[in-house]
Write a protein that holds these residues in place. Structure first.
Motif, PDB file in Angstrom:
ATOM      1  N   VAL A 139       8.938  -0.386  -2.736  1.00  0.00           N
ATOM      2  CA  VAL A 139       9.842  -0.339  -1.506  1.00  0.00           C
ATOM      3  C   VAL A 139      11.124  -0.296  -1.481  1.00  0.00           C
ATOM      4  N   LEU A 140      11.850   0.360  -0.423  1.00  0.00           N
ATOM      5  CA  LEU A 140      13.428   0.889  -0.276  1.00  0.00           C
ATOM      6  C   LEU A 140      14.243   0.305   1.183  1.00  0.00           C
ATOM      7  N   GLY A 191       2.410   7.045   3.156  1.00  0.00           N
ATOM      8  CA  GLY A 191       1.130   6.503   2.421  1.00  0.00           C
ATOM      9  C   GLY A 191       1.202   5.968   1.374  1.00  0.00           C
ATOM     10  N   GLU A 192       2.411   4.527   2.390  1.00  0.00           N
ATOM     11  CA  GLU A 192       2.400   3.116   0.809  1.00  0.00           C
ATOM     12  C   GLU A 192       2.530   2.071   1.790  1.00  0.00           C
ATOM     13  N   PRO A 193       1.621   0.394   1.159  1.00  0.00           N
ATOM     14  CA  PRO A 193       1.401   0.303   2.215  1.00  0.00           C
ATOM     15  C   PRO A 193       3.227  -0.189   2.629  1.00  0.00           C
ATOM     16  N   ALA A 194       2.505  -1.302   3.191  1.00  0.00           N
ATOM     17  CA  ALA A 194       3.642  -2.419   3.850  1.00  0.00           C
ATOM     18  C   ALA A 194       4.364  -3.112   2.354  1.00  0.00           C
TER      19      ALA A 194
END
Length: 385
Positions: A76-77, A192-195
């Motif tokens: 996460v950013l 492609g990453e989940p939140a």
């Protein structure tokens, strides 16, 4: 002042005698400044005598997140457009990594920070609900120039932040107002990453989270040391880039900036800072608003600059900070200023763009307030790299 001191103690007293600045650029008349100086110096001198007679047990110091350091949690950013962070090269540590043995700061700085801690502890607790926002307005000056070359200071500019106080993981962390525009602080998610939201903690220090920390300095330092080590391990931070003393000083300084600090937590952090080797007084330190104050500083000997926390000489309240070169470097000549800040207002509000002094949301329209706007960075919500 007590005239019986000699040798190192006299040198400490002379250093403390220079703590309070000349009354120029202050609102109080000269007579009141002399009163504040005499009172503070008498209290510090008494504390030095008591410390000589009954040395306090040594305290451990915390290791917390660098204000401008990267912090990535599960990919996460944090996303924001504000650019105000400073890079910090590591300096040699006074102890081997992982050991508990530490040297202590010079007594003058330790006594001063003890007085600051006492003043902070007397402040009233704030009532902050989870659905509210902590508001902080600062004035900041940075530096500009080519990488590896000389820099020059930018004019002061105001910056406002609203930080969410929700305890659980959040996507919308807060809002920044700078240069006439609003910029959301949101969690950016790689493709492609989940939140995944950002929880309250060292990377997003809400008032409730800060208030939940141990108020005993030893317990507090153990808690923070564990968390920062876990973060550094997760980021595979090389051993030669981990400097506990410098990182701790910079991190505490970051927490003093764009947060609302519970009094007991603030007092514990100041007492911890008093134990950092190399911490010293910095006379006549001036913040970004032109206010003179008492400085508590630490040198980054490898990078060649000094960072100073600035406190009001009458109330001992935190005013801001400054950084300047302590030797000639590629950035400039010794004494060159490379950054200043000043805290102008803090408070608790019910909505974004609401100001404590006005009590109503601002009518200004955002120019870049949209989800995902800005440059993705990995760091604390209130700062960027």
């Amino acid at each position: 002042m007590n005239d019986r001191a000699s040798g190192p103690e006299r040198a400490e007293h002379e250093e403390l005698a220079r703590l309070l600045p000349a009354p120029a650029e202050r609102d109080l008349p000269p007579g009141r400044h002399l009163h504040h100086k005499d009172t503070l110096m008498r209290l510090i001198d008494q504390d030095v005598e008591r410390a000589t007679a009954r040395p306090r047990p040594r305290l451990l110091r915390p290791a917390v997140l660098l204000p401008a350091a990267g912090l990535a949690l599960g990919g996460v950013l944090l996303t924001t457009l504000a650019v105000t962070g400073r890079d910090h090269a590591p300096a040699p540590s006074a102890a081997e990594p992982g050991t508990g043995a530490r040297a202590t700061a010079p007594r003058g700085a330790a006594v001063l920070l003890d007085r600051v801690a006492s003043a902070a502890a007397k402040k009233g607790e704030q009532q902050v609900a989870d659905d509210q926002f902590v508001y902080v307005k600062t004035s900041q000056t940075g530096n500009e120039g080519e990488f590896g070359g000389p820099v020059k200071m930018t004019p002061p500019r105001d910056r406002e932040v609203w930080m969410s106080q929700k305890p659980g993981p959040v996507i919308d962390v807060g809002l920044i107002h700078e240069d006439g525009s609003y910029y959301p602080i949101t969690v950016g998610v790689p493709d492609g990453e989940p939140a995944v939201g950002y929880p309250a903690g060292l990377g997003r220090p809400t008032y409730t989270w800060l208030a939940s920390l141990p108020t005993d300095p030893d317990a507090l330092l153990r808690r923070l040391t564990t968390e920062i080590t876990r973060d550094q391990d997760a980021r595979d931070t090389p051993a030669d880039e981990r400097d506990r003393d410098l990182d701790t000083f910079d991190a505490i300084g970051g927490l003093l900036q764009e947060t609302l600090m519970p009094p007991k937590t603030a007092a514990a952090l100041y007492k911890a800072a008093a134990k950092i080797p190399g911490v010293r007084v910095d006379p006549d330190a001036v913040d970004a608003a032109g206010r003179h104050g008492i400085g508590v500083a630490l040198d980054n000997t490898r990078a060649g600059w000094r960072t100073t926390w600035i406190f009001d000489p009458a109330t001992l309240e935190y005013l801001g900070d400054r950084s300047y070169l302590i030797r000639d470097t590629s950035m400039g000549r010794k004494g060159t200023q490379i950054g200043r800040s000043a805290v102008l207002e803090r408070g608790v509000v019910d909505a974004l763009r609401e100001r404590p002094s006005a009590g109503q949301p601002s009518a200004e329209r955002p120019s870049a307030e949209r989800p995902g706007a800005g440059k993705p960075v990995a760091g604390q919500p209130s700062t960027t790299t």
